[in-house]
Design a protein around this motif. Structure first.
Motif, PDB file in Angstrom:
ATOM      1  N   TYR A   1     -38.165 -28.695 -80.789  1.00 39.54           N
ATOM      2  CA  TYR A   1     -39.179 -27.949 -81.542  1.00 39.54           C
ATOM      3  C   TYR A   1     -40.118 -28.909 -82.270  1.00 39.54           C
ATOM      4  O   TYR A   1     -41.338 -28.733 -82.271  1.00 39.54           O
TER       5      TYR A   1
ATOM      6  N   THR B   1     -34.334 -25.046 -88.567  1.00 38.01           N
ATOM      7  CA  THR B   1     -33.676 -25.086 -87.257  1.00 38.01           C
ATOM      8  C   THR B   1     -32.523 -26.070 -87.237  1.00 38.01           C
ATOM      9  O   THR B   1     -31.503 -25.852 -86.567  1.00 38.01           O
TER      10      THR B   1
ATOM     11  N   VAL C   1     -35.281 -23.237 -78.230  1.00 37.01           N
ATOM     12  CA  VAL C   1     -35.240 -23.091 -79.687  1.00 37.01           C
ATOM     13  C   VAL C   1     -34.638 -21.746 -80.071  1.00 37.01           C
ATOM     14  O   VAL C   1     -33.804 -21.663 -80.984  1.00 37.01           O
TER      15      VAL C   1
ATOM     16  N   ILE D   1     -38.376 -17.746 -87.003  1.00 36.45           N
ATOM     17  CA  ILE D   1     -39.356 -18.348 -86.094  1.00 36.45           C
ATOM     18  C   ILE D   1     -40.073 -17.280 -85.277  1.00 36.45           C
ATOM     19  O   ILE D   1     -41.279 -17.374 -85.030  1.00 36.45           O
TER      20      ILE D   1
ATOM     21  N   TRP E   1     -40.803 -24.713 -75.309  1.00 35.16           N
ATOM     22  CA  TRP E   1     -39.891 -24.793 -76.452  1.00 35.16           C
ATOM     23  C   TRP E   1     -39.197 -23.475 -76.755  1.00 35.16           C
ATOM     24  O   TRP E   1     -38.107 -23.460 -77.348  1.00 35.16           O
TER      25      TRP E   1
ATOM     26  N   TYR F   1     -38.960 -26.443 -88.816  1.00 37.52           N
ATOM     27  CA  TYR F   1     -38.214 -27.545 -88.204  1.00 37.52           C
ATOM     28  C   TYR F   1     -36.934 -27.817 -88.983  1.00 37.52           C
ATOM     29  O   TYR F   1     -35.849 -27.989 -88.411  1.00 37.52           O
TER      30      TYR F   1
ATOM     31  N   GLY G   1     -43.794 -29.384 -81.076  1.00 41.59           N
ATOM     32  CA  GLY G   1     -44.670 -28.872 -82.127  1.00 41.59           C
ATOM     33  C   GLY G   1     -45.676 -29.907 -82.582  1.00 41.59           C
ATOM     34  O   GLY G   1     -46.843 -29.586 -82.827  1.00 41.59           O
TER      35      GLY G   1
ATOM     36  N   SER H   1     -44.758 -25.053 -90.163  1.00 42.35           N
ATOM     37  CA  SER H   1     -43.998 -25.691 -89.084  1.00 42.35           C
ATOM     38  C   SER H   1     -42.916 -26.619 -89.612  1.00 42.35           C
ATOM     39  O   SER H   1     -41.777 -26.591 -89.132  1.00 42.35           O
TER      40      SER H   1
ATOM     41  N   THR I   1     -33.743 -18.244 -85.879  1.00 42.30           N
ATOM     42  CA  THR I   1     -34.484 -17.737 -84.726  1.00 42.30           C
ATOM     43  C   THR I   1     -35.380 -16.571 -85.135  1.00 42.30           C
ATOM     44  O   THR I   1     -36.536 -16.473 -84.704  1.00 42.30           O
TER      45      THR I   1
END
Length: 493
Positions: free
Chosen positions: A161, A145, A232, A244, A228, A142, A165, A138, A241
């Motif tokens: 996010y 992103t 996101v 993710i 989210w 992050y 998250g 995660s 993207t």
């Protein structure tokens, strides 16, 4: 020390070492397209994929790190698919990232660290290892992103996010801590045994399951923990993207199996009911709201919500009136579904990056107008992806949906049969927005008549991606057999 069993985690160790080497080597790379870093990353990932493939082929289940880690066929198969997904993502992402000034060493190293987190989650046999892998994955995502620091949408997406998250991680951690308090163990196998005795406090157990399902629901992007996903998916750079939306879904599925099936199968009556609500809500909201979207990435985000709902249906029918005879078939159908969804997702977002160019994001449905005239081949490939997401033959999406529906119907439980009927009806509703994309490509006049420019490797991988979606739809038996073997061996241990 004999309980550590280092060979069991060689793929993770190699991946960690390669990620550190890539980070150091990139400091001396001056090539504007980061070719040395890119090829070193791809070579490293190829090596890790081979290691997972060989370990899966061996078929052994090995425990390591004092039974905190399990290296079994399910973990190795999903590890192989996750590594391949990241490799394909980087192929699609390199030209896209170069035009947006985010083709930096951080893109490659953070991608490798997110994959390391995924691999840790895949091999987790302890609550702490699950959480360690989750946070490693995660935190890397992050940061990825927010790579376009001068881009307001990316910064906003990263903040949303991160905040949501962290909230979901708190839910999951609180649920795991309550489960530890009720059973007295962090080991998944020991939790399973403790639940089987019936001694843990029932009220605490139910609350623990609720919080754990909520945390898992966020990672899967299921309703009502989906908030989210659209923002996101739309706000992050398309390359991120895809990072993710592809490989992390496999990790989320794996920890769902590890926690709910391998650890809490004795509480299946509780969590299966919750998953039914999540599944129906996700399919309904995802398909209905996607109809109103004009942004392609946002539409695919709501599509992802609906697809995750369909995948959850397979997890709902593993235990019927305390009987686990259909568990292998049900969970294997869900695994097949998530693997084939990731395969299709790679192609759809890869196509967006292929059609994008410097200063232009091909992320609106109208940007696909007249694609059939500009490039008949890529219009055909995109059509295959849309048909697969809609669940229409002869693509793999049809067989994936059919296998999940079959797992529901073969239980001979009236409620599950009705659930299958509802899922089919809602899927027909969802077919509209997939077919709309096809209509735009073939029947609308193109605004942009310039030829599509892309590198040879992107064109080759995109073509192979489309062929794979079609081939697995025509001949799905091999992949389904692998999924069944992986699930059966995971349940057996």
């Amino acid at each position: 020390m004999n309980q550590m069993n280092w060979p069991a985690i060689y793929p993770e160790l190699v991946l960690l070492g390669c990620a550190l080497v890539v980070a150091l080597v990139d400091l001396w790379v001056e090539h504007p397209k980061r070719l040395p870093t890119y090829w070193l990353t791809q070579a490293s990932l190829a090596g890790v994929a081979v290691m997972h493939g060989l370990a899966f082929n061996a078929g052994d289940t090995v425990y390591a790190m004092q039974r905190m880690v399990v290296a079994d066929p399910m973990g190795h198969l999903l590890g192989l698919f996750s590594t391949l997904a990241v490799m394909v993502t980087l192929v699609y992402s390199r030209p896209y990232a170069a035009e947006r000034d985010i083709l930096k060493g951080e893109l490659f190293t953070l991608s490798m660290f997110s994959l390391l987190g995924i691999c840790v989650m895949l091999s987790a046999n302890n609550f702490l290892v699950v959480y360690l892998g989750l946070e490693l994955m995660s935190l890397s995502l992050y940061a990825l992103t927010a790579m376009r620091r001068d881009h307001a949408d990316s910064t906003e997406a990263a903040m949303k996010y991160f905040v949501l998250g962290a909230l979901a991680s708190g839910f999951l951690l609180y649920g795991l801590s309550m489960m530890y308090g009720a059973t007295g163990s962090l080991d998944i196998a020991e939790v399973y045994k403790a639940i089987g005795t019936g001694r843990p406090n029932q009220g605490v157990m139910i609350l623990a399951v609720v919080f754990i399902v909520a945390g898992l629901g966020f990672k899967l992007g299921a309703v009502p923990f989906h908030m989210w996903v659209p923002d996101v998916y739309q706000g992050a750079p398309t390359a991120v993207t895809l990072l993710i939306g592809a490989a992390p879904k496999l990790a989320a599925f794996a920890i769902t199996i590890r926690l709910l099936v391998e650890g809490m199968l004795g509480r299946a009556a509780d969590w299966q009911q919750m998953l039914v609500v999540l599944a129906v809500g996700s399919i309904l909201l995802g398909n209905v709201v996607a109809i109103a979207q004009t942004n392609l990435k946002r539409m695919l985000a709501y599509s992802s919500i609906a697809q995750m709902g369909f995948m959850l249906l397979g997890l709902c029918s593993g235990v019927v009136y305390g009987n686990t005879i259909s568990a292998g078939n049900s969970y294997a159908s869900s695994m097949f579904y998530i693997v084939t969804y990731v395969l299709t997702t790679l192609g759809t977002f890869g196509m967006i990056m292929l059609l994008s160019r410097q200063g232009f994001e091909a992320d609106n449905i109208d940007d696909l107008k007249g694609l059939a005239k500009r490039s008949p081949w890529f219009a055909l490939v995109m059509t295959i992806f849309m048909l697969s997401l809609a669940g229409l033959p002869p693509t793999v999406g049809f067989y994936a949906k059919l296998s999940v529906l079959q797992s529901l119907v073969t239980t001979n439980v009236t409620g599950y049969v009705y659930l299958a009927v509802v899922a089919v009806i809602l899927s027909l509703v969802g077919a509209y927005y997939y077919l709309r994309v096809i209509k735009v490509m073939y029947f609308d006049e193109s605004v942009d008549t310039r030829p599509i420019e892309s590198s040879a490797d992107v064109r080759l991988v995109m073509s192979l991606n489309g062929v794979a979606v079609l081939a697995f739809g025509i001949l799905p038996g091999g992949l389904m057999t692998l999924c069944v073997q992986a699930i059966v061996k995971a349940l057996a241990t």
